[in-house]
Design a protein around this motif. Structure first.
Motif, PDB file in Angstrom:
ATOM      1  N   ALA A  30       0.818  -1.215   0.000  1.00  0.00           N
ATOM      2  CA  ALA A  30       0.000   0.000   0.000  1.00  0.00           C
ATOM      3  C   ALA A  30       0.852   1.267   0.000  1.00  0.00           C
ATOM      4  O   ALA A  30       0.502   2.249  -0.635  1.00  0.00           O
ATOM      5  CB  ALA A  30      -0.933  -0.002   1.204  1.00  0.00           C
ATOM      6  N   GLU A  31       1.984   1.236   0.702  1.00  0.00           N
ATOM      7  CA  GLU A  31       2.723   2.485   0.895  1.00  0.00           C
ATOM      8  C   GLU A  31       4.005   2.577   0.077  1.00  0.00           C
ATOM      9  O   GLU A  31       4.629   3.635   0.031  1.00  0.00           O
ATOM     10  CB  GLU A  31       3.043   2.680   2.384  1.00  0.00           C
ATOM     11  CG  GLU A  31       1.791   2.909   3.198  1.00  0.00           C
ATOM     12  CD  GLU A  31       2.053   3.651   4.503  1.00  0.00           C
ATOM     13  OE1 GLU A  31       2.848   4.599   4.499  1.00  0.00           O
ATOM     14  OE2 GLU A  31       1.471   3.258   5.525  1.00  0.00           O
ATOM     15  N   VAL A  32       4.430   1.469  -0.517  1.00  0.00           N
ATOM     16  CA  VAL A  32       5.640   1.535  -1.336  1.00  0.00           C
ATOM     17  C   VAL A  32       5.342   1.124  -2.779  1.00  0.00           C
ATOM     18  O   VAL A  32       5.568   1.891  -3.709  1.00  0.00           O
ATOM     19  CB  VAL A  32       6.771   0.658  -0.752  1.00  0.00           C
ATOM     20  CG1 VAL A  32       8.036   0.779  -1.591  1.00  0.00           C
ATOM     21  CG2 VAL A  32       7.059   1.042   0.695  1.00  0.00           C
ATOM     22  N   LEU A  33       4.804  -0.082  -2.961  1.00  0.00           N
ATOM     23  CA  LEU A  33       4.576  -0.548  -4.335  1.00  0.00           C
ATOM     24  C   LEU A  33       3.525   0.301  -5.046  1.00  0.00           C
ATOM     25  O   LEU A  33       3.724   0.722  -6.179  1.00  0.00           O
ATOM     26  CB  LEU A  33       4.144  -2.020  -4.339  1.00  0.00           C
ATOM     27  CG  LEU A  33       5.214  -3.036  -3.958  1.00  0.00           C
ATOM     28  CD1 LEU A  33       4.681  -4.455  -4.132  1.00  0.00           C
ATOM     29  CD2 LEU A  33       6.457  -2.860  -4.814  1.00  0.00           C
ATOM     30  N   LEU A  34       2.402   0.562  -4.388  1.00  0.00           N
ATOM     31  CA  LEU A  34       1.335   1.315  -5.061  1.00  0.00           C
ATOM     32  C   LEU A  34       1.796   2.738  -5.439  1.00  0.00           C
ATOM     33  O   LEU A  34       1.723   3.106  -6.612  1.00  0.00           O
ATOM     34  CB  LEU A  34       0.055   1.343  -4.220  1.00  0.00           C
ATOM     35  CG  LEU A  34      -1.096   2.130  -4.842  1.00  0.00           C
ATOM     36  CD1 LEU A  34      -1.524   1.535  -6.182  1.00  0.00           C
ATOM     37  CD2 LEU A  34      -2.299   2.187  -3.906  1.00  0.00           C
ATOM     38  N   PRO A  35       2.303   3.523  -4.483  1.00  0.00           N
ATOM     39  CA  PRO A  35       2.754   4.858  -4.901  1.00  0.00           C
ATOM     40  C   PRO A  35       3.924   4.804  -5.879  1.00  0.00           C
ATOM     41  O   PRO A  35       3.999   5.612  -6.799  1.00  0.00           O
ATOM     42  CB  PRO A  35       3.152   5.550  -3.595  1.00  0.00           C
ATOM     43  CG  PRO A  35       3.248   4.490  -2.573  1.00  0.00           C
ATOM     44  CD  PRO A  35       2.402   3.349  -3.017  1.00  0.00           C
ATOM     45  N   GLY A  36       4.824   3.836  -5.703  1.00  0.00           N
ATOM     46  CA  GLY A  36       5.968   3.729  -6.608  1.00  0.00           C
ATOM     47  C   GLY A  36       5.523   3.359  -8.013  1.00  0.00           C
ATOM     48  O   GLY A  36       6.102   3.777  -9.005  1.00  0.00           O
ATOM     49  N   ALA A  37       4.469   2.544  -8.089  1.00  0.00           N
ATOM     50  CA  ALA A  37       3.985   2.081  -9.391  1.00  0.00           C
ATOM     51  C   ALA A  37       2.914   3.000  -9.953  1.00  0.00           C
ATOM     52  O   ALA A  37       2.425   2.770 -11.059  1.00  0.00           O
ATOM     53  CB  ALA A  37       3.440   0.653  -9.247  1.00  0.00           C
ATOM     54  N   LEU A  38       2.558   4.030  -9.205  1.00  0.00           N
ATOM     55  CA  LEU A  38       1.377   4.820  -9.565  1.00  0.00           C
ATOM     56  C   LEU A  38       1.379   5.379 -10.996  1.00  0.00           C
ATOM     57  O   LEU A  38       0.358   5.275 -11.685  1.00  0.00           O
ATOM     58  CB  LEU A  38       1.144   5.941  -8.543  1.00  0.00           C
ATOM     59  CG  LEU A  38      -0.312   6.399  -8.428  1.00  0.00           C
ATOM     60  CD1 LEU A  38      -1.232   5.223  -8.169  1.00  0.00           C
ATOM     61  CD2 LEU A  38      -0.481   7.422  -7.332  1.00  0.00           C
ATOM     62  N   PRO A  39       2.489   5.954 -11.460  1.00  0.00           N
ATOM     63  CA  PRO A  39       2.443   6.443 -12.852  1.00  0.00           C
ATOM     64  C   PRO A  39       2.067   5.331 -13.832  1.00  0.00           C
ATOM     65  O   PRO A  39       1.238   5.532 -14.719  1.00  0.00           O
ATOM     66  CB  PRO A  39       3.880   6.921 -13.093  1.00  0.00           C
ATOM     67  CG  PRO A  39       4.386   7.273 -11.739  1.00  0.00           C
ATOM     68  CD  PRO A  39       3.753   6.274 -10.800  1.00  0.00           C
ATOM     69  N   SER A  40       2.648   4.158 -13.639  1.00  0.00           N
ATOM     70  CA  SER A  40       2.330   3.034 -14.516  1.00  0.00           C
ATOM     71  C   SER A  40       0.890   2.551 -14.290  1.00  0.00           C
ATOM     72  O   SER A  40       0.167   2.231 -15.243  1.00  0.00           O
ATOM     73  CB  SER A  40       3.321   1.896 -14.240  1.00  0.00           C
ATOM     74  OG  SER A  40       2.931   0.730 -14.877  1.00  0.00           O
ATOM     75  N   VAL A  41       0.463   2.537 -13.027  1.00  0.00           N
ATOM     76  CA  VAL A  41      -0.906   2.116 -12.705  1.00  0.00           C
ATOM     77  C   VAL A  41      -1.917   3.039 -13.398  1.00  0.00           C
ATOM     78  O   VAL A  41      -2.904   2.570 -13.977  1.00  0.00           O
ATOM     79  CB  VAL A  41      -1.133   2.123 -11.174  1.00  0.00           C
ATOM     80  CG1 VAL A  41      -2.611   2.033 -10.841  1.00  0.00           C
ATOM     81  CG2 VAL A  41      -0.382   0.974 -10.521  1.00  0.00           C
TER      82      VAL A  41
END
Lengths: 266, 267
Positions: A179-190
């Motif tokens: 929730a706090e690392v992968l999601l924000p880190g991947a957000l542009p791609s998401v």
């Protein structure tokens, strides 16, 4: 004009001008073709007829509802299917990016699934969830799901390893890392995945409505065809295109805001 | 008590079908509140040792204990400071420092207060609402160090923390680290390839060989430091003391022998 066309790097204003000009030329040629009498108005109605038909549907119900009512019905189905696809697809994609075991287990089925066109699910969607809300929602889901999963998965792989390690050494559990690392880190791609998924979902929705339902903009298309009213068919197509364009503009806006906020460092 | 103990650690990596021995039978103890630096050429497995203590990598054989308990997996009792800072770019300075406290379930008001306290300790009050990319490299690493101290770990594991900073910033950061260690003493494992940095910061310096990594020598810096009183000197003055020069030369000789010796594990 010639100056604009040959400019090596046209400015923003010039590009906007070219877009307007292109659109105007397109509608102009269409209008000329339609009123020249070369083609029958039952084959190709003129833009003015189409716009008149569209505006008439704003006040006079057609096929049980006004055109905006149909657009809203379609949009509601789309929003439900899309939210479902994002809500399940993004966590699944992130989890697949995080746990190799899950990746290995899910990937083969997923790879096969994503080559099945959303419309191929229409028979089953109708069989399982009916032709009211459930069926079309499932078709949108099948269209939007794959890009959501795939981009979350790819985005999770792009998150720098030491950020995940830092979170774990600070005491974060798997859910918090996601929730706090992968999601924000991947957000542009998401968000790119959401844009693709939104488009595919919207396209498959119209397809689904052609076949199974009795409301929505796709239904207007079918009814226009059976009433021998091509101007209604084209007006509905324009409504589909415009709504899709608005969805894309909204998501594009979200995307650029995220990129700006995330700054230069990754 | 929060000592770090490596017992008979070996690490073998598969490398294109063959096995590459990165570390061979390394045993080492770091007593409570001691600052230990490991120096060695690139590829001697020093970072691997640190990652094992952090629980980010498992030894092929042997066991690592921290505070008496065997390490298996990362945990907040062992904070890591990475060379690349590893700050979350989407979190503000305050949120970065408070992240570990949030993982512990500390309420927001309490963790914000602590975050500001550690930011102040690093001399960076007023930057709490900035994002990491708005700060210089040295300031980013200060935030990362504050983040590690904030969770009040038993041990600090620092993996070439100043390796990516320019020379002047590095010197200032070293002085800063000494100052903070004095008010907030911890058991520290510090990995570096800078000989001067190791001598200046550490209580003891371990020299590692390459391929496979083994301990060549452990040098106790404390008697010389205390005799010459480096603690009271600026780093450039400490560097000029004869005892400092002597230790530096001794470690350099060990490393030079090591670099010129033929590798025993040619693959």
């Amino acid at each position: 004009m010639a100056g604009i066309l040959t400019a090596a790097r046209p400015g923003r204003g010039q590009l906007a001008l070219l877009s307007v000009a292109g659109t105007a030329i397109f509608f102009g040629l269409w209008q000329i073709l339609a009123i020249s009498g070369l083609v029958s108005k039952f084959v190709l109605p003129s833009p003015t007829e189409v716009i008149t038909a569209g505006l008439t549907m704003v006040v006079e119900p057609f096929a049980g509802n006004t055109i905006q009512g149909h657009v809203i019905a379609s949009f509601g189905r789309w929003a439900m299917g899309f939210a479902l696809a994002a809500g399940i697809g993004i966590p699944l994609g992130l989890a697949m990016g995080y746990w190799r075991v899950l990746d290995a287990m899910v990937s083969p089925i997923f790879e096969a699934y994503r080559y099945i066109a959303p419309l191929a699910w229409v028979p089953f969607a109708a069989l399982w969830f009916g032709t009211g809300i459930g069926g079309p929602v499932m078709v949108i889901f099948t269209g939007a799901f794959a890009p959501c999963v795939l981009n979350a998965y790819r985005g999770a792989h792009l998150v720098e390893r030491h950020l995940i390690e830092a979170a774990r050494t600070l005491g974060a559990g798997s859910l918090r890392v996601m929730a706090e690392v992968l999601l924000p880190g991947a957000l542009p791609s998401v968000v790119s995945g959401l844009r693709v998924g939104a488009g595919l979902g919207w396209q498959s929705l119209i397809g689904a409505e052609l076949i199974v339902v009795s409301s929505g903009i796709g239904y207007v298309l079918v009814q226009g065809q059976s009433n021998l009213a091509p101007e209604i068919v084209i007006a509905a197509m324009l409504a589909v295109g415009l709504t899709g364009l608005l969805i894309d503009i909204a998501l594009r806006f979200a995307e650029s805001r995220i990129r700006r906020r995330w700054g230069q460092t990754a | 008590m929060s000592e770090i103990v490596f017992e008979g650690i070996s690490k073998v990596f598969p490398r294109g079908g063959a096995a590459f021995t990165a570390l061979s039978d390394v045993s080492l103890g770091i007593p409570d509140k001691q600052f230990l630096a490991i120096v060695g050429p690139s590829g001697c497995g020093k970072t691997t040792l640190l990652r094992m203590a952090a629980g980010l990598e498992a030894p092929s054989s042997g066991i690592v204990r921290v505070g008496g308990r065997p390490v298996n997996g990362p945990g907040a009792d062992r904070a890591v400071v990475f060379q690349q800072f590893a700050l979350f770019p989407w979190k503000t300075v305050r949120e970065n420092i408070a992240f570990g406290l949030k993982c512990k379930g500390m309420p927001r008001a309490k963790r914000d207060e602590l975050a500001l306290h550690y930011l102040e300790l690093m001399g960076m009050s007023g930057t709490e609402d900035n994002y990491p990319h708005q700060l210089s490299g040295g300031m980013q690493q200060r935030v990362a160090i504050a983040r590690s101290y904030a969770i009040e770990p038993q041990v600090l594991l620092m993996d070439e923390p100043f390796g990516s900073l320019d020379a002047q910033t590095r010197t200032l950061m070293q002085e800063e680290l000494i100052r903070i260690s004095r008010v907030n003493p911890r058991t520290v494992l510090f990995i570096t390839h800078g000989v001067e940095e190791a001598v200046y910061l550490a209580d003891r310096v371990v020299v590692l060989t390459r391929s496979p990594g083994r301990i060549t020598e452990i040098i106790d810096v404390r008697p010389v430091r205390e005799a010459e009183g480096w603690d009271r000197l600026a780093s450039e003055e400490a560097l000029e003391m004869p005892g400092f020069g002597h230790l530096r030369a001794r470690i350099w000789r060990l490393l030079r022998q090591e670099m010129q010796a033929p590798s025993t594990d040619q693959t």
